[in-house]
Design an enzyme around this catalytic site. Structure first.
Site, PDB file in Angstrom:
ATOM      1  N   GLU A 392      71.019  29.802  51.737  1.00  0.00           N
ATOM      2  CA  GLU A 392      70.713  31.120  52.607  1.00  0.00           C
ATOM      3  C   GLU A 392      72.153  31.650  53.091  1.00  0.00           C
ATOM      4  OE1 GLU A 392      67.273  29.736  54.818  1.00  0.00           O
ATOM      5  OE2 GLU A 392      66.215  31.086  53.556  1.00  0.00           O
ATOM      6  N   GLU A 468      62.144  25.618  47.210  1.00  0.00           N
ATOM      7  CA  GLU A 468      61.344  25.139  48.404  1.00  0.00           C
ATOM      8  C   GLU A 468      59.921  25.738  47.772  1.00  0.00           C
ATOM      9  OE1 GLU A 468      63.014  26.594  52.154  1.00  0.00           O
ATOM     10  OE2 GLU A 468      64.913  25.839  51.333  1.00  0.00           O
TER      11      GLU A 468
HETATM   12  C1  GAL Z   1      63.634  28.562  54.010  1.00  0.00           C
HETATM   13  C2  GAL Z   1      64.959  27.763  54.495  1.00  0.00           C
HETATM   14  C3  GAL Z   1      64.608  26.525  55.007  1.00  0.00           C
HETATM   15  C4  GAL Z   1      63.657  26.341  56.079  1.00  0.00           C
HETATM   16  C5  GAL Z   1      62.368  26.927  55.536  1.00  0.00           C
HETATM   17  C6  GAL Z   1      61.292  27.203  56.555  1.00  0.00           C
HETATM   18  O1  GAL Z   1      63.905  29.643  54.265  1.00  0.00           O
HETATM   19  O2  GAL Z   1      65.570  27.465  53.364  1.00  0.00           O
HETATM   20  O3  GAL Z   1      65.812  25.730  55.570  1.00  0.00           O
HETATM   21  O4  GAL Z   1      63.980  27.160  56.982  1.00  0.00           O
HETATM   22  O5  GAL Z   1      62.761  28.199  55.078  1.00  0.00           O
HETATM   23  O6  GAL Z   1      61.056  26.113  57.167  1.00  0.00           O
END
Ligand code: GAL
Length: 903
Positions: A392, A468
């Site tokens: 990010e 993620e």
């Molecule tokens: C993503 C980010 C993580 C964390 C997650 C929400 O966008 O990469 O670091 O913030 O969202 O928990």
């Protein structure tokens, strides 16, 4: 200008190099150091001052966890104005001192001082003479101190500033905590030592041969020893075979554990040694509830052991390179790693990405230095299968340059970066938290088009991963099995990494954002792990393990279907056993004769003909269950004699304190957010419908020949929708019969948290009441999280049936229950359902659960709360990702519960 506001790579630092074991001298400087803290950068301390009377502080450690200043948590937003490279004048600063002495047996050569992690900017002095300055909190840096050491007691001084220009590129979603938080060491580099070594160990799956390239730099002639390449076994997470390679000069021998493996992007497939590489991974931050990002080796070992036990095969080191020891564990125990660079500028998103360092030439050297320090340190780790440019940080020239440098320096590993949305520079297409439909579309190469047709063509041809998904905040994630089904369906999809591994709750209390009085914070968003801060596995981890199991069992008619999902391992060592149970007694059992199934293949196996019993088949490896499948035959409900009305005051040994309709739950964190594609959260919809404040009115109470009946209305203030409920009680002289009919009144468009009844039962010490049930267990289960539970007889205390989520919320539901027994010292209460029902038993009320902010706020009184429901809504992943899927929403307009109660 303050030095820590000058955008520059470290000064006085040596070129980055590989982490190896060495015969040369290494002196750890970990331990207690002298420490003085100042709220501003001007500490008034002399770097030559040994600080003999100062406080002491452990290194590694964060000063905020030893009483100096406080931790603060933000996710995206910088806790200071966006004014790069400037930082607030209130810049907390730690002065560290320690006496060092060059060991007498370190003859000749050079001496280096190595820091593995200092947050965020520091300068080092020896006897008051500067040795260098650095930032890059999670990156190793070495300084030469040969000329600065006298051979006697020398004063080593380190001044660490909390904020620096570097903070702008370290905006990861985590606690802001400072200081020397990883190890420090003094290194001897004898004359003619091995300066650096790079080993590339490949595996040709078509010939079975290993390939090995060893490059070493030294001022002296170098020789090396390694394995015989014609006999090697490849490395994989399934079988992490390592070989020793030793590189020597006359002055030093360095050794490395080498694993032979070849990672490829082959069309739209990601492969390892020619087989599909599918990540069943997690994102892991360095975290310990007592020591923050200073993580002991034991903690790291525990993390890796827990991951392996739960079938996890991959880790993304979100969002920075981990402690180097962690990678050694991954090499040794078998985990695929995406090693991520320490770069995140997410807070610029809130300013429309104006001035983002990722695209500002002034930051080019800093970016490149960060990438280099990661790649050079970790280049020999077999576990590292991909480099990640960071997280990010938007997109821009500096990231593109980092990608170019890395591709040239290490063409053996594909690059990853989720925000290279058009895949200009990366080898895999990466996304976060896609919906199921988006993921499936990508699997079919049907994602929305990019404006540039050439870019579109390239991206569409790449493999895809979810860096993620499955946001594990609070109770959840739900819907993991649905993700797995999509991944399974499309070979382009190379799996993903659940967000995230550990809840970052601090201290025994599990403190989160706001608990330290921060004015700017993101609350409990930092509590989103699969394990609690102390590494207690959450139900979400059990669910994940069941979903990603390498050997999956299914039933198809009278047959068992065994799927071997390993890429390299056969089922040779897996034991397939079955049991037949009637009314929770084993009536027959055996071991199945399953032929050895090769990697990525399935086999159909005939099952013994069992009727009228619950059949359970398990696959176990070395005594631990990989997978389980069942055909459940619930027990027949008890038979009752002639019924006559009854109006019970107690159930078994428990006086009834209250009985009400139950259509509310203490919102889980996924209820608090709308979720991808939605605009309104479930909690908001539920509160708008008044489910949290229903008012009861008894419409009628009467007896007929069989029943004592009570009809009630439940509706919220100001609304005309609600519920009509009839409670019916009867007895045959021995047992009680309890039936409930529930009808929704008015117009309803929303799913319900749950629909059933809640009974408050009086008992001393409700937490120690023994809770036994026949149904799904032993863990909790919800409609979209029930892969890890199995039908059977389970028992535990009421206290143990609670999941101590750091942030209290709905938990502990048990689905598919057909019988429930509650026992206190005075006796037992047994409840048999005509149909499987949902049950939760708690030593506190839903209202208490909802009010509590931390687990410790929950204390038991003298009531045991028994929640019996016809259905509940699932968990979803709306805190960051898709909401509860329609299939897991409970929407019934009518429900009937029917129980036979004895005791
Ligand atoms: C993503 C980010 C993580 C964390 C997650 C929400 O966008 O990469 O670091 O913030 O969202 O928990």
């Amino acid at each position: 200008m303050n030095a820590y506001e000058i955008i520059a790579p470290p000064t006085g630092a040596l070129p980055a190099r590989a982490r190896v074991e060495t015969t040369a001298g290494v002196l750890s400087l970990d331990g207690l150091w002298r420490f003085a803290w100042s709220p501003t950068a001007e500490t008034g301390r002399d770097p030559g001052d040994p600080g003999e009377r100062w406080d002491e502080i452990p290194v590694p450690g964060h000063w905020q966890l030893y009483g100096y200043g406080s931790p603060a948590y933000t996710n995206v937003r910088y806790p200071f104005p966006i004014d790069p490279p400037h930082v607030p004048e209130a810049n907390p600063t730690g002065e560290y001192r320690r006496i060092v002495r060059r060991p007498e047996d370190w003859d000749g050569g050079r001496v280096l001082l190595r820091f593995d992690g200092v947050d965020s900017w520091f300068e080092v002095w020896v006897n008051g003479v500067s040795a260098g300055r650095a930032s890059g909190s999670r990156l190793t840096v070495e300084f030469e101190v040969t000329e600065l050491l006298t051979g006697g007691d020398d004063v080593l001084a380190v001044r660490v500033h909390q904020w620096s220009f570097g903070s702008y590129v370290e905006d990861q979603d985590q606690w802001w905590m400072s200081g020397i938080f990883r190890s420090v060491a003094l290194l001897h580099r004898p004359e003619g030592c091995v300066d650096d070594v790079r080993v590339v160990a490949g595996y040709d799956h078509t010939t079975g041969a290993g390939t090995l390239t060893v490059e070493a730099s030294s001022a002296s002639p170098v020789r090396w020893k390694g394995p015989d390449l014609s006999t090697i076994e490849p490395w994989s997470a399934e079988s992490p075979r390592l070989y020793r390679v030793e590189v020597s000069t006359d002055a030093e021998t360095v050794s490395l554990d080498v694993g032979f493996r070849t990672v490829r992007v082959d069309g739209d497939r990601l492969t390892l040694n020619g087989a599909p590489l599918v990540f069943r991974g997690v994102n892991r931050h360095d975290f310990d509830p007592q020591t923050g990002r200073a993580v002991s080796r034991e903690r790291m070992e525990r993390d890796v052991a827990l991951m392996k036990q739960h079938h996890i095969n991959a880790v993304r080191t979100s969002h920075y390179p981990p402690d180097p020891y962690f990678l050694r564990l991954c090499d040794r125990h078998g985990l695929y790693v995406i090693d991520e660079c320490d770069i995140e500028t997410h807070g610029f998103a809130l300013a429309g990405w104006r001035g983002n360092p990722s695209d500002d030439p002034a930051w080019a050297e800093v970016y490149l230095d960060r990438m280099r320090r990661m790649v050079e340190r970790d280049k020999n780790a077999p576990s590292v299968v991909m480099w990640s440019l960071g997280n990010e940080a938007g997109w821009g020239r500096n990231l593109a340059a980092n990608a170019r440098w890395t591709a040239e320096r290490d063409p053996t590993r594909p690059l990853h970066y989720e925000q290279d949305a058009e895949c200009e520079s990366v080898g895999v297409y990466s996304r976060m938290y896609p919906s199921y439909d988006e993921l499936a579309a990508i699997g079919r190469h049907e994602e929305p088009e990019l404006a540039d047709p050439e870019r579109d063509r390239c991206r569409r041809a790449l493999p895809m991963i979810m860096c993620e998904y499955g946001h594990a905040m609070g109770n959840g994630p739900g819907g993991l099995a649905d993700y797995e089904a999509v991944i399974d369906a499309y070979p382009r999809l190379a799996g993903g990494f659940v967000w995230e591994w550990i809840d970052h709750g601090l201290g025994d209390e599990g403190l989160y954002g706001g608990d330290f009085g921060e004015t700017v914070h993101d609350g409990s968003f930092v509590i989103d792990g699969l394990v609690l801060p102390d590494r207690t596995p959450s139900p979400g981890l059990a669910e994940l393990a069941a979903v990603i199991t390498p050997v999956r069992l299914g039933l198809d008619g009278v047959d068992l279907v065994v799927e071997n999902r390993w890429s390299f391992t056969t089922t040779e060592k897996v034991v397939f056993a079955w049991t037949a149970e009637t009314d929770d007694m084993v009536v027959d059992e055996g071991v199945l004769d399953v032929p050895v199934i090769g990697p990525l293949s399935s086999q159909r196996v005939a099952l013994p003909a069992i009727e009228g019993s619950t059949l359970t088949v398990t696959a176990t490896l070395d005594g631990s269950v990989l997978s389980c499948v069942q055909r459940v035959v619930p027990p027949a409900p008890p038979v009752l004699g002639t019924l006559r009305p009854a109006r019970p005051q107690r159930l078994g040994p428990f006086p009834i304190a209250s009985l009400t309709l139950d259509s509310w739950r203490a919102p889980i964190e996924n209820d608090r957010f709308p979720g991808r594609g939605n605009t309104v959260s479930l909690e908001k919809r539920w509160r708008d419908a008044g489910l949290d404040q229903l008012i009861e009115r008894t419409v009628e109470q009467r007896e007929d020949g069989t029943w004592w009946r009570r009809r009630c209305r439940y509706a919220p203030p100001g609304l005309d929708s609600g519920f009509e409920v009839e409670y019916r009680w009867a007895t045959d002289g021995e047992a009680l019969r309890f039936e409930v009919d529930i009808d929704r009144l008015g117009e309803w468009r929303i799913p319900l948290p749950r629909l059933g009844v809640a009974l408050a039962l009086r008992t001393p010490a409700p937490g120690s009441v023994w809770f036994e049930w026949l149904g799904l267990g032993p863990g909790e289960s919800y409609p979209d999280s029930r892969s890890a539970v199995r039908f059977g007889r389970h028992g535990m205390t009421v206290q143990d049936a609670q999941t101590p989520y750091v942030v209290p919320q709905e938990n502990g539901n048990r689905a598919g229950v057909t019988r429930l027994i509650l026992s206190n010292p005075e006796g037992d209460l047994r409840i048999d359902g005509d149909h499987p029902f949902e049950a939760a038993v708690r030593p506190w009320s839903t209202a208490q659960l909802e009010r509590a902010r931390h687990a410790a706020d929950l204390t038991e009184g003298d009531l045991l709360w028994l929640h019996l429901a016809a259905g509940v809504t699932g968990l979803g992943s709306a805190s960051c990702g898709p909401p509860v899927r329609p299939s897991a929403e409970y929407r019934a307009a009518q429900a009937r519960l029917a129980f036979t109660i004895t005791g």
